[in-house]
Design a protein around this motif. Structure first.
Motif, short mmCIF file in Angstrom:
data_model
loop_
_atom_site.label_atom_id
_atom_site.label_comp_id
_atom_site.label_asym_id
_atom_site.label_seq_id
_atom_site.Cartn_x
_atom_site.Cartn_y
_atom_site.Cartn_z
N LYS A 96 0.83 -1.21 0.00
CA LYS A 96 0.00 0.00 0.00
C LYS A 96 0.87 1.25 0.00
O LYS A 96 0.55 2.23 -0.69
CB LYS A 96 -0.94 0.01 1.20
CG LYS A 96 -1.92 1.17 1.16
CD LYS A 96 -2.96 1.07 2.26
CE LYS A 96 -3.97 2.19 2.15
NZ LYS A 96 -4.99 2.10 3.20
N GLY A 127 -8.23 -8.58 -4.36
CA GLY A 127 -8.95 -8.08 -3.19
C GLY A 127 -8.27 -6.86 -2.59
O GLY A 127 -8.94 -5.89 -2.20
N PHE A 128 -6.95 -6.90 -2.51
CA PHE A 128 -6.20 -5.75 -2.00
C PHE A 128 -6.41 -4.52 -2.87
O PHE A 128 -6.70 -3.42 -2.37
CB PHE A 128 -4.71 -6.10 -1.90
CG PHE A 128 -3.81 -4.93 -1.66
CD1 PHE A 128 -3.92 -4.17 -0.51
CD2 PHE A 128 -2.86 -4.59 -2.60
CE1 PHE A 128 -3.09 -3.08 -0.30
CE2 PHE A 128 -2.03 -3.50 -2.40
CZ PHE A 128 -2.14 -2.74 -1.24
N ARG A 130 -8.87 -3.81 -4.87
CA ARG A 130 -10.24 -3.32 -4.70
C ARG A 130 -10.38 -2.56 -3.38
O ARG A 130 -11.09 -1.56 -3.30
CB ARG A 130 -11.24 -4.47 -4.76
CG ARG A 130 -11.46 -5.02 -6.15
CD ARG A 130 -12.49 -6.16 -6.12
NE ARG A 130 -12.68 -6.79 -7.39
CZ ARG A 130 -13.51 -6.36 -8.33
NH1 ARG A 130 -14.24 -5.29 -8.14
NH2 ARG A 130 -13.63 -7.01 -9.48
N SER A 131 -9.67 -3.01 -2.34
CA SER A 131 -9.79 -2.37 -1.02
C SER A 131 -9.26 -0.95 -1.01
O SER A 131 -9.67 -0.15 -0.17
CB SER A 131 -9.08 -3.20 0.06
OG SER A 131 -7.66 -3.01 0.00
#
Length: 162
Positions: A96, A127-128, A130-131
């Motif tokens: 991130k 998934g990451f 999209r988060s």
């Protein structure tokens, strides 16, 4: 900590490229050499750029990117070629942080797009992504020419006087 890569980082970047290729199930595809990376990242006309993530002074991940251009917006953007965090450092926020640093480069330079590709089986990464608010471009399909097909098409350009 996120920092710009230096020429001294070439060996560790190359090692992580190999680790990424193994993770993506194609270890034989990672054929880049140290001289090639040195020229691409630090030559007179860099073709790409790299950021490193560090934990306790040791490299734990990297992002390698280059500028693209949108004819629709008339602006550059960033295309993220590789994002990799070593398994032992995953979950520590390094991925991130690398993406946030690239997003900041985009906003600081008025680039309007930040794009990358992900393998469709890589559910943890999807998934990451999209988060953090990234969305897939479902209506687009990536095409690639390599090897014999690339050379064949290039030969038609020569035949046409290009």
């Amino acid at each position: 900590m996120i920092r710009e890569a230096t020429p001294d980082d070439i060996p560790v970047i190359l090692a992580m490229i190999g680790e990424l290729a193994a993770y993506e199930r194609v270890p034989e595809a990672a054929r880049a050499t140290e001289p090639q990376l040195r020229e691409a990242l630090f030559g007179p006309q860099p073709a790409a750029f790299a950021l490193l993530a560090e934990a306790d002074g040791a490299p734990v991940g990297f992002a390698l990117w280059f500028r693209n251009f949108s004819t629709w917006t008339g602006t550059h953007g960033i295309y993220l070629e590789d994002l990799y965090v070593r398994p032992e450092a995953r979950g520590g926020g390094h991925g991130k942080a690398l993406l946030a640093a690239l997003a900041k480069i985009c906003t600081d330079r008025a680039y309007e797009r930040f794009e990358w590709s992900v393998l469709d089986w890589n559910e943890p990464s999807i998934g990451f992504y999209r988060s953090i608010g990234a969305r897939p471009m479902d209506e687009w399909t990536i095409f690639r020419l390599t090897g014999e097909e690339l050379h064949h098409l290039a030969d038609t350009a020569e035949a046409n006087g290009a």
